[in-house]
Motif scaffolding. Structure first.
Motif, PDB file in Angstrom:
ATOM      1  N   LEU A   1      11.507  -0.584  -4.168  1.00 34.89           N
ATOM      2  CA  LEU A   1      10.911  -1.925  -4.679  1.00 34.89           C
ATOM      3  C   LEU A   1      10.234  -1.420  -6.038  1.00 34.89           C
ATOM      4  O   LEU A   1       9.854  -0.191  -6.323  1.00 34.89           O
ATOM      5  CB  LEU A   1       9.493  -2.321  -3.927  1.00 34.89           C
ATOM      6  N   ILE A   2      10.510  -2.232  -7.067  1.00 32.27           N
ATOM      7  CA  ILE A   2      10.076  -2.063  -8.492  1.00 32.27           C
ATOM      8  C   ILE A   2       9.140  -3.566  -8.575  1.00 32.27           C
ATOM      9  O   ILE A   2       9.698  -4.559  -8.706  1.00 32.27           O
ATOM     10  CB  ILE A   2      11.263  -1.831  -9.260  1.00 32.27           C
ATOM     11  N   PHE A   3       8.009  -3.326  -8.907  1.00 28.02           N
ATOM     12  CA  PHE A   3       6.994  -4.363  -9.271  1.00 28.02           C
ATOM     13  C   PHE A   3       6.503  -4.151 -10.355  1.00 28.02           C
ATOM     14  O   PHE A   3       5.721  -3.372 -10.803  1.00 28.02           O
ATOM     15  CB  PHE A   3       6.020  -4.415  -8.136  1.00 28.02           C
ATOM     16  N   ASP A   4       6.803  -5.289 -11.259  1.00 26.32           N
ATOM     17  CA  ASP A   4       6.319  -5.084 -12.730  1.00 26.32           C
ATOM     18  C   ASP A   4       5.552  -6.565 -13.075  1.00 26.32           C
ATOM     19  O   ASP A   4       6.088  -7.506 -12.974  1.00 26.32           O
ATOM     20  CB  ASP A   4       7.566  -5.197 -13.447  1.00 26.32           C
ATOM     21  N   SER A   5       4.278  -6.023 -13.115  1.00 22.69           N
ATOM     22  CA  SER A   5       3.454  -7.329 -13.416  1.00 22.69           C
ATOM     23  C   SER A   5       2.115  -6.798 -14.139  1.00 22.69           C
ATOM     24  O   SER A   5       1.543  -5.689 -13.865  1.00 22.69           O
ATOM     25  CB  SER A   5       2.807  -8.055 -12.066  1.00 22.69           C
ATOM     26  N   LEU A   6       1.813  -7.340 -15.238  1.00 22.04           N
ATOM     27  CA  LEU A   6       0.592  -7.260 -16.059  1.00 22.04           C
ATOM     28  C   LEU A   6      -0.698  -7.277 -15.112  1.00 22.04           C
ATOM     29  O   LEU A   6      -1.843  -6.725 -15.306  1.00 22.04           O
ATOM     30  CB  LEU A   6       0.481  -8.002 -17.173  1.00 22.04           C
ATOM     31  N   ASN A   7      -0.581  -8.111 -14.109  1.00 23.84           N
ATOM     32  CA  ASN A   7      -1.852  -8.325 -13.324  1.00 23.84           C
ATOM     33  C   ASN A   7      -2.085  -7.104 -12.362  1.00 23.84           C
ATOM     34  O   ASN A   7      -1.462  -7.139 -11.513  1.00 23.84           O
ATOM     35  CB  ASN A   7      -1.695  -9.682 -12.257  1.00 23.84           C
ATOM     36  N   ALA A   8      -2.992  -6.511 -12.628  1.00 22.45           N
ATOM     37  CA  ALA A   8      -3.285  -5.247 -12.111  1.00 22.45           C
ATOM     38  C   ALA A   8      -3.677  -5.393 -10.490  1.00 22.45           C
ATOM     39  O   ALA A   8      -3.214  -4.507  -9.566  1.00 22.45           O
ATOM     40  CB  ALA A   8      -4.662  -4.541 -12.733  1.00 22.45           C
ATOM     41  N   ALA A   9      -4.329  -6.501 -10.100  1.00 23.63           N
ATOM     42  CA  ALA A   9      -4.776  -6.674  -8.834  1.00 23.63           C
ATOM     43  C   ALA A   9      -3.500  -6.807  -7.925  1.00 23.63           C
ATOM     44  O   ALA A   9      -3.769  -6.709  -6.635  1.00 23.63           O
ATOM     45  CB  ALA A   9      -5.739  -7.905  -8.732  1.00 23.63           C
ATOM     46  N   LYS A  10      -2.480  -7.267  -8.467  1.00 23.88           N
ATOM     47  CA  LYS A  10      -1.494  -7.627  -7.482  1.00 23.88           C
ATOM     48  C   LYS A  10      -0.527  -6.507  -7.028  1.00 23.88           C
ATOM     49  O   LYS A  10       0.051  -6.661  -6.115  1.00 23.88           O
ATOM     50  CB  LYS A  10      -0.288  -8.615  -8.334  1.00 23.88           C
ATOM     51  N   HIS A  11      -0.652  -5.334  -7.417  1.00 22.74           N
ATOM     52  CA  HIS A  11      -0.059  -4.323  -7.097  1.00 22.74           C
ATOM     53  C   HIS A  11      -0.191  -3.598  -5.722  1.00 22.74           C
ATOM     54  O   HIS A  11       0.796  -3.146  -5.190  1.00 22.74           O
ATOM     55  CB  HIS A  11      -0.080  -3.022  -8.268  1.00 22.74           C
ATOM     56  N   ILE A  12      -1.542  -3.457  -5.545  1.00 22.75           N
ATOM     57  CA  ILE A  12      -2.068  -2.863  -4.282  1.00 22.75           C
ATOM     58  C   ILE A  12      -1.458  -3.576  -3.186  1.00 22.75           C
ATOM     59  O   ILE A  12      -0.781  -3.013  -2.245  1.00 22.75           O
ATOM     60  CB  ILE A  12      -3.389  -2.652  -4.287  1.00 22.75           C
ATOM     61  N   PRO A  13      -1.750  -4.527  -2.868  1.00 23.07           N
ATOM     62  CA  PRO A  13      -1.277  -5.442  -1.837  1.00 23.07           C
ATOM     63  C   PRO A  13       0.240  -5.460  -1.557  1.00 23.07           C
ATOM     64  O   PRO A  13       0.752  -5.248  -0.527  1.00 23.07           O
ATOM     65  CB  PRO A  13      -1.710  -6.724  -1.669  1.00 23.07           C
ATOM     66  N   LYS A  14       1.001  -5.682  -2.804  1.00 24.78           N
ATOM     67  CA  LYS A  14       2.329  -5.636  -2.689  1.00 24.78           C
ATOM     68  C   LYS A  14       2.661  -4.306  -2.215  1.00 24.78           C
ATOM     69  O   LYS A  14       3.716  -4.152  -1.438  1.00 24.78           O
ATOM     70  CB  LYS A  14       3.225  -6.060  -4.143  1.00 24.78           C
ATOM     71  N   ALA A  15       2.227  -3.142  -2.925  1.00 19.27           N
ATOM     72  CA  ALA A  15       2.824  -1.782  -2.363  1.00 19.27           C
ATOM     73  C   ALA A  15       2.323  -1.486  -0.977  1.00 19.27           C
ATOM     74  O   ALA A  15       3.175  -0.926  -0.230  1.00 19.27           O
ATOM     75  CB  ALA A  15       1.781  -0.741  -3.237  1.00 19.27           C
ATOM     76  N   LEU A  16       1.227  -1.921  -0.330  1.00 18.16           N
ATOM     77  CA  LEU A  16       0.782  -1.701   0.901  1.00 18.16           C
ATOM     78  C   LEU A  16       1.632  -2.614   1.855  1.00 18.16           C
ATOM     79  O   LEU A  16       2.255  -1.658   3.085  1.00 18.16           O
ATOM     80  CB  LEU A  16      -0.659  -1.922   1.030  1.00 18.16           C
ATOM     81  N   GLU A  17       2.097  -3.688   1.792  1.00 20.47           N
ATOM     82  CA  GLU A  17       2.703  -4.515   2.456  1.00 20.47           C
ATOM     83  C   GLU A  17       4.177  -3.729   2.502  1.00 20.47           C
ATOM     84  O   GLU A  17       4.775  -3.706   3.772  1.00 20.47           O
ATOM     85  CB  GLU A  17       2.909  -5.827   1.758  1.00 20.47           C
ATOM     86  N   THR A  18       4.511  -3.329   1.508  1.00 22.25           N
ATOM     87  CA  THR A  18       6.157  -2.662   1.173  1.00 22.25           C
ATOM     88  C   THR A  18       6.119  -1.294   2.222  1.00 22.25           C
ATOM     89  O   THR A  18       7.258  -1.218   2.923  1.00 22.25           O
ATOM     90  CB  THR A  18       6.199  -2.415  -0.069  1.00 22.25           C
ATOM     91  N   ILE A  19       4.998  -0.653   1.885  1.00 29.71           N
ATOM     92  CA  ILE A  19       4.987   0.858   2.857  1.00 29.71           C
ATOM     93  C   ILE A  19       4.818   0.588   4.338  1.00 29.71           C
ATOM     94  O   ILE A  19       5.543   1.132   5.079  1.00 29.71           O
ATOM     95  CB  ILE A  19       3.891   1.531   2.347  1.00 29.71           C
ATOM     96  N   LYS A  20       4.219  -0.496   4.614  1.00 33.93           N
ATOM     97  CA  LYS A  20       4.041  -1.124   6.216  1.00 33.93           C
ATOM     98  C   LYS A  20       5.569  -1.182   6.547  1.00 33.93           C
ATOM     99  O   LYS A  20       5.833  -0.954   7.780  1.00 33.93           O
ATOM    100  CB  LYS A  20       2.929  -1.854   6.261  1.00 33.93           C
ATOM    101  N   GLU A  21       6.177  -2.044   5.805  1.00 34.16           N
ATOM    102  CA  GLU A  21       7.436  -2.584   6.376  1.00 34.16           C
ATOM    103  C   GLU A  21       8.492  -1.315   6.447  1.00 34.16           C
ATOM    104  O   GLU A  21       9.174  -1.211   7.368  1.00 34.16           O
ATOM    105  CB  GLU A  21       8.007  -3.544   5.174  1.00 34.16           C
ATOM    106  N   LEU A  22       7.989  -0.253   5.592  1.00 32.27           N
ATOM    107  CA  LEU A  22       9.197   0.882   5.759  1.00 32.27           C
ATOM    108  C   LEU A  22       8.751   1.579   6.804  1.00 32.27           C
ATOM    109  O   LEU A  22       9.890   2.366   7.595  1.00 32.27           O
ATOM    110  CB  LEU A  22       8.508   1.708   4.556  1.00 32.27           C
ATOM    111  N   VAL A  23       7.499   1.975   7.428  1.00 33.79           N
ATOM    112  CA  VAL A  23       7.355   2.954   8.191  1.00 33.79           C
ATOM    113  C   VAL A  23       6.831   2.186   9.603  1.00 33.79           C
ATOM    114  O   VAL A  23       6.738   2.709  10.807  1.00 33.79           O
ATOM    115  CB  VAL A  23       6.005   3.800   7.905  1.00 33.79           C
ATOM    116  N   LEU A  24       6.614   0.981   9.773  1.00 33.58           N
ATOM    117  CA  LEU A  24       6.308   0.205  11.034  1.00 33.58           C
ATOM    118  C   LEU A  24       7.727  -0.575  11.633  1.00 33.58           C
ATOM    119  O   LEU A  24       8.574  -0.578  11.093  1.00 33.58           O
ATOM    120  CB  LEU A  24       5.133  -0.641  10.943  1.00 33.58           C
TER     121      LEU A  24
END
Length: 152
Positions: A129-152
């Protein structure tokens, strides 16, 4: 060169906030990674983003993932930033923008601001995943959701 989804992250080295040399092969290909590029230490958006990663860091660790923040700030600046905000994850200094170039992180706002881009890399070292957004707050939930999908 610019990394795309499906590419394997090449090996790289950079100095961390303690002035030690970080070698990417110590984590790439061994565990899922969140590598996020941000414009500047101690600016409002970047502090929000770093503190949000800090606040969710245990969630990433519980999933076996590591978080790495990268900007062109100096080792000294990173050290102050990490200490001031009690950041538990790795901060890498990229003063010559070598890592930005490897990953293909472009400037935003008419080329005035270094880009804010998050890369999610699986345990095999592949960009998923490559997430490009100036909105700093959006990066963390997107990253966590993607990691969860990877490992669960």
């Amino acid at each position: 060169m610019s990394l795309k989804i499906g590419d394997i992250v090449p090996n790289f080295t950079a100095k961390d906030s303690h002035g030690d040399v970080f070698e990417s092969q110590s984590v790439i290909g061994r565990k899922p990674l969140v590598i996020y590029f941000y414009p500047k230490d101690d600016t409002p958006g970047c502090t929000t983003e770093a503190c949000s990663f800090r606040d969710q860091y245990e969630d990433f660790k519980d999933l076996g993932a590591e978080v790495i923040g990268i900007s062109s700030d100096s080792v000294k600046s990173h050290h102050k930033f990490a200490h001031k905000h009690q950041l538990p994850f790795i901060l890498l200094s990229d003063p010559d923008k070598k890592l930005r170039n490897i990953f293909g992180v472009r400037n935003n706002l008419f080329g005035l601001l270094p880009g804010r881009v998050t890369y999610i890399i699986d345990k095999n070292g592949v960009v998923i995943l490559i997430f490009d957004s100036l909105n700093a707050a959006k990066h963390i939930p997107k990253a966590l959701e993607t990691i969860k999908e990877l490992v669960l």
